[in-house]
Design a protein around this motif. Structure first.
Motif, short mmCIF file in Angstrom:
data_model
loop_
_atom_site.label_atom_id
_atom_site.label_comp_id
_atom_site.label_asym_id
_atom_site.label_seq_id
_atom_site.Cartn_x
_atom_site.Cartn_y
_atom_site.Cartn_z
N SER A 1 9.45 -18.62 -10.51
CA SER A 1 7.66 -19.36 -10.26
C SER A 1 6.73 -18.66 -10.96
O SER A 1 5.67 -19.23 -11.02
CB SER A 1 7.43 -19.09 -8.70
N GLY A 2 7.05 -17.38 -11.50
CA GLY A 2 6.14 -16.66 -12.28
C GLY A 2 6.19 -15.29 -12.54
O GLY A 2 7.40 -14.73 -12.35
N THR A 3 5.38 -14.39 -12.97
CA THR A 3 5.50 -13.12 -13.33
C THR A 3 5.43 -12.42 -11.87
O THR A 3 4.72 -12.55 -10.85
CB THR A 3 4.30 -12.53 -14.17
N VAL A 4 6.50 -11.32 -11.83
CA VAL A 4 6.28 -10.65 -10.38
C VAL A 4 6.22 -9.14 -10.74
O VAL A 4 6.97 -8.55 -11.66
CB VAL A 4 7.92 -10.88 -9.84
N THR A 5 5.72 -8.51 -10.06
CA THR A 5 5.25 -7.24 -9.92
C THR A 5 5.58 -6.33 -8.36
O THR A 5 5.51 -7.13 -7.46
CB THR A 5 4.09 -6.54 -10.31
N VAL A 6 6.17 -5.43 -8.29
CA VAL A 6 6.67 -4.80 -7.21
C VAL A 6 5.73 -3.36 -7.19
O VAL A 6 6.08 -2.46 -7.92
CB VAL A 6 8.04 -4.32 -7.02
N SER A 7 5.17 -3.08 -5.85
CA SER A 7 4.55 -1.85 -5.61
C SER A 7 5.14 -1.16 -4.26
O SER A 7 5.04 -2.00 -3.38
CB SER A 7 3.08 -2.05 -5.50
N ARG A 8 5.54 0.08 -4.52
CA ARG A 8 6.26 0.70 -3.32
C ARG A 8 5.34 1.84 -2.83
O ARG A 8 4.33 2.01 -3.43
CB ARG A 8 7.69 1.20 -3.80
N ASP A 9 5.93 2.29 -1.77
CA ASP A 9 5.22 3.41 -0.94
C ASP A 9 3.91 3.30 -0.80
O ASP A 9 2.78 4.03 -1.20
CB ASP A 9 5.24 4.68 -1.86
N MET A 10 3.65 1.97 0.01
CA MET A 10 2.40 1.53 0.37
C MET A 10 2.19 1.52 1.93
O MET A 10 3.21 1.74 2.67
CB MET A 10 2.21 0.02 0.07
N ALA A 11 0.84 1.23 2.52
CA ALA A 11 0.83 1.33 3.75
C ALA A 11 -0.27 0.21 4.13
O ALA A 11 -1.18 0.07 3.24
CB ALA A 11 0.26 2.75 4.43
N ILE A 12 -0.08 -0.45 5.30
CA ILE A 12 -1.03 -1.31 5.81
C ILE A 12 -2.19 -0.53 6.78
O ILE A 12 -1.55 -0.18 7.91
CB ILE A 12 -0.24 -2.69 6.60
N LEU A 13 -3.46 -0.73 6.60
CA LEU A 13 -4.31 0.01 7.32
C LEU A 13 -5.14 -1.28 8.00
O LEU A 13 -5.63 -2.24 7.48
CB LEU A 13 -5.36 0.80 6.68
N SER A 14 -4.98 -1.37 9.36
CA SER A 14 -5.60 -2.25 10.19
C SER A 14 -6.85 -1.87 11.29
O SER A 14 -6.46 -0.98 12.02
CB SER A 14 -4.42 -3.18 10.93
N LEU A 15 -7.71 -2.51 11.27
CA LEU A 15 -8.76 -2.45 12.23
C LEU A 15 -8.72 -3.64 13.14
O LEU A 15 -8.95 -4.48 12.71
CB LEU A 15 -10.13 -2.22 11.53
N VAL A 16 -8.72 -3.05 14.41
CA VAL A 16 -8.52 -4.24 15.44
C VAL A 16 -9.39 -4.23 16.40
O VAL A 16 -9.73 -2.92 16.95
CB VAL A 16 -6.99 -4.16 16.12
N GLY A 17 -9.92 -5.34 17.02
CA GLY A 17 -10.95 -5.42 18.22
C GLY A 17 -11.39 -6.75 18.51
O GLY A 17 -11.67 -7.37 17.54
N CYS B 1 -5.88 -4.16 5.15
CA CYS B 1 -5.84 -3.75 3.67
C CYS B 1 -4.52 -3.06 3.31
O CYS B 1 -4.05 -2.24 4.23
CB CYS B 1 -7.16 -3.11 3.15
N VAL B 2 -4.12 -3.04 2.37
CA VAL B 2 -3.02 -2.33 1.94
C VAL B 2 -3.47 -1.29 0.92
O VAL B 2 -4.15 -1.45 -0.03
CB VAL B 2 -1.71 -3.22 1.04
N ILE B 3 -3.08 0.10 1.18
CA ILE B 3 -3.33 1.38 0.46
C ILE B 3 -2.24 2.04 0.08
O ILE B 3 -1.16 1.76 0.67
CB ILE B 3 -4.35 2.25 1.20
N ASP B 4 -2.46 3.22 -0.78
CA ASP B 4 -1.42 3.96 -1.26
C ASP B 4 -0.91 4.89 0.30
O ASP B 4 -1.80 5.29 0.68
CB ASP B 4 -1.81 4.95 -2.26
N ALA B 5 0.56 4.74 0.62
CA ALA B 5 0.79 5.76 1.43
C ALA B 5 0.49 7.14 1.44
O ALA B 5 0.28 7.59 2.61
CB ALA B 5 2.47 5.54 1.57
#
Length: 598
Positions: A509-525, A563-567
């Motif tokens: 379907s297109g160009t694919v890049t893979v980024s590892r060792d990431m983390a999801i930071l979530s603010l909830v309320g 958001c996704v940030i570096d682990a």
């Protein structure tokens, strides 16, 4: 069988409970549920670690303190072991795997069954590899719904799974001997454990004969752990003077029109309503006895689901509350092991709890919450090691106070000693500020970025991407899209070969890049809805801390910004957002700190 027996039959227990037209009196030295007609049911669910490590404390300090004011029903998970590898569920999975490992011998030929399997069967008197004589008692119903395979039919060569079953037996016998003082109760429990282990060997042998373990058979094997844990818990309660009754529910689930349906996702809400009605009716038959209920519903529902069973039971009984007991004080504003200023959240909405579950915290599964919340029943998460604590309440209406309990009278409703007023406005603070409830981090994340090759229109591009993910069973935690670009955050749990195949398919379907060792930071309320500037404050704070943002996503319900940030920046970002957006400063009172829910 003595009145202090470990496991009694349903018929005898029910007849003793309802034989008299008037409510029975509590027998001498046996503590029962209150007989006050106005008392409501209280369902308490205990996890495997709690049952494995704190069973005596549960009996002495928790259940005995509640049954004078409530009618208590208990649901137990399979107990943990002395180590993680020796946990009952892990051992049962290992035994199931070993059951499909054939023992080789020179006479065996591929694709054939050894004649010794059925020869001289009547001469074999005990399970091969068992360290004791086979029980002469009749087979139990736990694993023989349609008749029992005898281990006497087995090959003389030791089955691989026998040693694992011996470990399961040893772990439960050791735990029973350490907790139970009454020799008669202990003897009956040991005999029950022996019979159940015989039943497990027979079931595993049957799967070895047909050389197959179906999903339903696998769930049957795993459910053995929950049933055995409930028997041990029943015996401990009896030993502590509490009139408990073991209740197994695997044969009580109502039939559906499509008996071939096995996945709970294909079952409608009406099915779960009928389950709630059926299990609650069975529990009411226990009279004043304290029912100890297995969480394993084997037919359509599948494996375990102790939280779900507890929720259905609470819904069917119209309970005042569902309590889920863990080894934590409740839900915190952040992980206190990473954020020293994290505070206990006294009350939280179901929507917030669901978001926290999706993004890293093992609170309660949203589907389980739905079963009780729709009946306006609150869920309280409490700590086995701190039973007097108020815990965290997941309330149908989070702006209302949950029903107080005796410990609240001593501590103040939801009071956290020394804590400053939070955004919920407790401790008498009537001025409520609109602030987020919690911040969470989910690590071990992989980001897949797909840039369209423009060979297809936008909807065709998206259909191709999501079709590939569906074929390989890839679950997407976070997504950000445009007409020709898709970024997806997934858990780093896929087998490397599977992930490589997914990437190859996506490249069509297109160009694919893979980024590892990431983390999801979530603010909830929930109070973040229409909160002007909160997203800007979050991202400005991350920018000031030199934390790069890989992707951003906000749900349609507006109670979560992720958001996704570096682990490598996860802990730093967690502390900065906790201080900036929740406005909880390092100085001043910190509130109660303890392990968080993961």
């Amino acid at each position: 069988m003595s009145d202090r027996s470990t496991v009694s039959s349903a018929s005898s227990s029910c007849s003793s409970s309802v034989s008299s037209p008037s409510l029975p009196h509590t027998p001498p030295n046996l503590h029962q549920n209150t007989i006050d007609p106005a008392a409501k049911w209280l369902v308490q669910k205990f996890g495997g670690t709690s049952v494995g490590k704190f069973a005596v404390k549960i009996a002495d300090d928790i259940i005995s303190e509640y049954i004078d004011q409530h009618k208590v029903a208990i649901v137990c998970s399979a107990r943990s072991g002395s180590t993680k590898a020796l946990g009952t569920t892990n051992l049962l999975l290992r035994a199931a795997k070993e059951a499909l490992q054939r023992t080789s011998s020179p006479s065996d030929t591929p694709g054939s069954m050894t004649p010794a399997l059925f020869s001289q069967a009547s001469q074999v008197q005990s399970p091969v590899g068992s360290p004791r004589q086979r029980s002469t008692s009749s087979p139990r119903e736990l694993f023989t719904p349609g008749g029992s395979f005898s281990m006497s039919q087995a090959n003389h060569a030791p089955a691989v799974f026998n040693s694992t079953v011996d470990i399961i037996r040893s772990e439960h016998i050791t735990a029973a001997r350490a907790a139970i003082r009454d020799s008669e109760i202990l003897r009956e429990l040991e005999l029950e454990i022996d019979r159940d282990c015989d039943g497990l060997r027979s079931f595993l042998f049957a799967t070895q004969v047909i050389d197959e373990i179906s999903p339903r058979s696998r769930d049957n094997i795993i459910g053995f752990g929950e049933r055995l844990a409930c028997k041990v818990m029943t015996a401990i309660l009896r030993d502590r003077g509490i009139d408990a009754e073991y209740v197994s529910l695997e044969n009580i689930v109502p039939h559906t029109e499509d008996e071939g349906s096995y996945s709970h996702e294909t079952l409608g809400q009406d099915f779960y309503d009928r389950v709630a009605e059926a299990v609650s009716e069975r529990i009411r038959q226990c009279g004043p006895r304290v029912p100890v209920v297995t969480g394993s519903l084997l037919r359509q529902v599948g494996r375990g689901y102790t939280d779900l069973l507890a929720a259905l039971l609470a819904a069917g009984l119209g309970a005042s509350e569902l309590q889920i007991w863990k080894e934590v004080d409740g839900i915190f504003t952040a992980d206190p092991r990473k954020v020293p200023t994290a505070r206990l959240i006294p009350i939280i909405s179901p929507e917030e709890a669901a978001e926290l579950t999706y993004y890293g915290s093992e609170v309660v599964h949203p589907f389980t919450m739905e079963q009780v919340i729709r009946r306006k029943i609150p869920i309280r998460i409490k700590n086995v090691e701190n039973p007097q604590g108020g815990g965290t309440v997941i309330h149908p209406d989070a702006d209302m106070d949950a029903a107080p309990y005796p410990e609240d009278d001593m501590l103040g409703v939801f009071a956290v000693p020394g804590a400053a007023p939070t955004s919920r406005g407790e401790h008498g603070d009537q001025t409520e500020r609109k602030l987020p409830t919690a911040v969470t981090i989910k690590e071990r994340i992989v980001v897949l970025n797909v840039n369209s090759n423009r060979k297809s229109v936008s909807h065709g591009f998206l259909a191709g991407v999501f079709g590939t993910l569906d074929r390989y069973g890839v679950v997407v935690d976070l997504i950000s899209t445009s007409e020709v670009y898709v970024s997806m955050a997934i858990e780093d749990g896929l087998d490397k070969k599977v992930l490589d195949r997914v990437v190859r398919e996506l490249r069509k379907s297109g160009t694919v890049t893979v980024s590892r060792d990431m983390a999801i930071l979530s603010l909830v309320g929930t109070r973040m809805r229409n909160m002007v500037g909160i997203a800007g404050r979050m991202f400005t704070t991350l920018g000031q801390g030199n934390v790069n943002i890989e992707m951003i996503s906000q749900g349609a319900n507006e109670i979560n910004i992720s958001c996704v940030i570096d682990a490598r920046d996860a802990v730093k970002a967690l502390n900065m957002i906790h201080q900036s957006c929740l406005q909880i400063r390092p100085e001043g009172a910190r509130g109660r700190v303890g392990p968080w829910l993961f």
